[in-house]
Motif scaffolding. Structure first.
Motif, PDB file in Angstrom:
ATOM      1  N   ALA A  31     -60.233  30.933 -37.142  1.00  0.00           N
ATOM      2  CA  ALA A  31     -61.251  29.881 -37.031  1.00  0.00           C
ATOM      3  C   ALA A  31     -60.860  28.843 -35.984  1.00  0.00           C
ATOM      4  N   GLN A  32     -59.577  28.467 -35.941  1.00  0.00           N
ATOM      5  CA  GLN A  32     -59.131  27.494 -34.948  1.00  0.00           C
ATOM      6  C   GLN A  32     -59.245  28.059 -33.536  1.00  0.00           C
ATOM      7  N   HIS A  33     -58.918  29.336 -33.386  1.00  0.00           N
ATOM      8  CA  HIS A  33     -59.082  29.981 -32.079  1.00  0.00           C
ATOM      9  C   HIS A  33     -60.552  29.942 -31.655  1.00  0.00           C
ATOM     10  N   MET A  34     -61.434  30.322 -32.576  1.00  0.00           N
ATOM     11  CA  MET A  34     -62.873  30.324 -32.255  1.00  0.00           C
ATOM     12  C   MET A  34     -63.361  28.900 -31.971  1.00  0.00           C
ATOM     13  N   GLN A  35     -62.838  27.908 -32.690  1.00  0.00           N
ATOM     14  CA  GLN A  35     -63.252  26.527 -32.452  1.00  0.00           C
ATOM     15  C   GLN A  35     -62.877  26.096 -31.039  1.00  0.00           C
ATOM     16  N   GLU A  36     -61.725  26.563 -30.555  1.00  0.00           N
ATOM     17  CA  GLU A  36     -61.254  26.191 -29.229  1.00  0.00           C
ATOM     18  C   GLU A  36     -62.009  26.896 -28.107  1.00  0.00           C
ATOM     19  N   VAL A  37     -62.363  28.172 -28.306  1.00  0.00           N
ATOM     20  CA  VAL A  37     -62.897  28.957 -27.189  1.00  0.00           C
ATOM     21  C   VAL A  37     -64.364  29.370 -27.319  1.00  0.00           C
ATOM     22  N   GLN A  90     -85.852  35.979 -36.563  1.00  0.00           N
ATOM     23  CA  GLN A  90     -85.558  34.585 -36.221  1.00  0.00           C
ATOM     24  C   GLN A  90     -84.579  34.516 -35.046  1.00  0.00           C
ATOM     25  N   THR A  91     -84.773  33.529 -34.165  1.00  0.00           N
ATOM     26  CA  THR A  91     -83.820  33.246 -33.089  1.00  0.00           C
ATOM     27  C   THR A  91     -82.741  32.336 -33.667  1.00  0.00           C
ATOM     28  N   ILE A  92     -81.484  32.692 -33.408  1.00  0.00           N
ATOM     29  CA  ILE A  92     -80.361  31.958 -33.979  1.00  0.00           C
ATOM     30  C   ILE A  92     -79.305  31.687 -32.915  1.00  0.00           C
ATOM     31  N   THR A  93     -78.405  30.744 -33.225  1.00  0.00           N
ATOM     32  CA  THR A  93     -77.272  30.466 -32.348  1.00  0.00           C
ATOM     33  C   THR A  93     -76.114  31.347 -32.774  1.00  0.00           C
ATOM     34  N   VAL A  94     -75.522  32.025 -31.805  1.00  0.00           N
ATOM     35  CA  VAL A  94     -74.360  32.875 -32.031  1.00  0.00           C
ATOM     36  C   VAL A  94     -73.182  32.237 -31.301  1.00  0.00           C
ATOM     37  N   PHE A  95     -72.037  32.162 -31.970  1.00  0.00           N
ATOM     38  CA  PHE A  95     -70.814  31.660 -31.357  1.00  0.00           C
ATOM     39  C   PHE A  95     -69.937  32.874 -31.064  1.00  0.00           C
ATOM     40  N   PHE A  96     -69.530  33.047 -29.799  1.00  0.00           N
ATOM     41  CA  PHE A  96     -68.754  34.221 -29.419  1.00  0.00           C
ATOM     42  C   PHE A  96     -67.534  33.822 -28.614  1.00  0.00           C
ATOM     43  N   ASP A  97     -66.545  34.702 -28.624  1.00  0.00           N
ATOM     44  CA  ASP A  97     -65.315  34.520 -27.855  1.00  0.00           C
ATOM     45  C   ASP A  97     -65.572  35.079 -26.460  1.00  0.00           C
ATOM     46  N   PRO A  98     -65.538  34.258 -25.407  1.00  0.00           N
ATOM     47  CA  PRO A  98     -65.811  34.751 -24.054  1.00  0.00           C
ATOM     48  C   PRO A  98     -64.867  35.865 -23.604  1.00  0.00           C
ATOM     49  N   ASP A 100     -63.694  38.153 -25.567  1.00  0.00           N
ATOM     50  CA  ASP A 100     -64.068  39.339 -26.340  1.00  0.00           C
ATOM     51  C   ASP A 100     -65.368  39.039 -27.077  1.00  0.00           C
ATOM     52  N   PRO A 101     -66.523  39.157 -26.396  1.00  0.00           N
ATOM     53  CA  PRO A 101     -67.799  38.794 -27.009  1.00  0.00           C
ATOM     54  C   PRO A 101     -68.126  39.560 -28.289  1.00  0.00           C
ATOM     55  N   ALA A 102     -67.467  40.688 -28.523  1.00  0.00           N
ATOM     56  CA  ALA A 102     -67.699  41.409 -29.778  1.00  0.00           C
ATOM     57  C   ALA A 102     -67.240  40.568 -30.976  1.00  0.00           C
ATOM     58  N   GLN A 103     -66.346  39.610 -30.730  1.00  0.00           N
ATOM     59  CA  GLN A 103     -65.920  38.673 -31.767  1.00  0.00           C
ATOM     60  C   GLN A 103     -66.920  37.529 -31.802  1.00  0.00           C
ATOM     61  N   SER A 104     -67.760  37.548 -32.813  1.00  0.00           N
ATOM     62  CA  SER A 104     -68.821  36.536 -32.878  1.00  0.00           C
ATOM     63  C   SER A 104     -69.087  36.141 -34.315  1.00  0.00           C
ATOM     64  N   THR A 105     -69.781  35.037 -34.459  1.00  0.00           N
ATOM     65  CA  THR A 105     -70.132  34.532 -35.780  1.00  0.00           C
ATOM     66  C   THR A 105     -71.397  33.689 -35.684  1.00  0.00           C
ATOM     67  N   LEU A 106     -72.098  33.595 -36.798  1.00  0.00           N
ATOM     68  CA  LEU A 106     -73.258  32.709 -36.867  1.00  0.00           C
ATOM     69  C   LEU A 106     -72.874  31.340 -37.420  1.00  0.00           C
ATOM     70  N   THR A 107     -71.706  31.276 -38.041  1.00  0.00           N
ATOM     71  CA  THR A 107     -71.245  30.028 -38.635  1.00  0.00           C
ATOM     72  C   THR A 107     -70.447  29.247 -37.596  1.00  0.00           C
TER      73      THR A 107
END
Length: 146
Positions: A31-37, A90-98, A100-107
């Motif tokens: 989660a911290q990695h995703m928060q940073e990138v 529905q259109t939603i916001t996706v958070f992804f790791d640039p 490795d875009p396969a690593q993604s989350t809706l939260t």
């Protein structure tokens, strides 16, 4: 209650506490990695339905998004008790790791970091309560009532 049994109980609580913290730390690091990138982008919900997963009712949200002309798909599970879950179409916001875009989350990763921190704090509180309870029993079992 025998002191040897209370000592064993202390060891068991410590082992469980350590295991819980290790599991939470893995989630916290991710989660911290995703928060940073993490970068946000728009995606679309392609699946939204309730399912039984590992004996629990979950709302499964399948989504797709595009980064640099390449499409990605992923799924995320939500509790059936949540008030708002993304619906199919529905259109939603996706958070992804640039990287490795396969690593993604809706939260939002910030929310996950806060949830894990809260969980760790509650776990510490539970351990403190448990050790206090064991201490009271220990003192009472020794006959020392001072």
């Amino acid at each position: 209650m025998p002191k040897s049994l209370l000592a064993l109980l202390c060891v068991v609580v410590a082992v469980i506490q350590f295991a819980i913290f290790q599991a939470a730390q893995v989630r916290s690091n991710l989660a911290q990695h995703m928060q940073e990138v993490a970068q946000p982008c728009q995606g679309k919900v392609v699946k939204g339905e309730g399912e039984i997963i590992e004996g629990k009712s979950r709302y499964v949200v399948g989504y797709e998004f595009t980064v640099a002309g390449k499409s990605f798909q992923n799924e995320e599970y939500f509790s059936m008790r949540q008030e708002q879950v993304p619906q199919k179409g529905q259109t939603i916001t996706v958070f992804f790791d640039p990287a490795d875009p396969a690593q993604s989350t809706l939260t939002d990763p910030k929310v996950v970091v806060n949830r894990v921190a809260t969980f760790k704090l509650l776990t510490l509180g539970f351990a403190a309560f448990t050790y206090s309870f064991i201490y009271v029993i220990w003192r009472n079992s020794s006959g020392d009532k001072s």
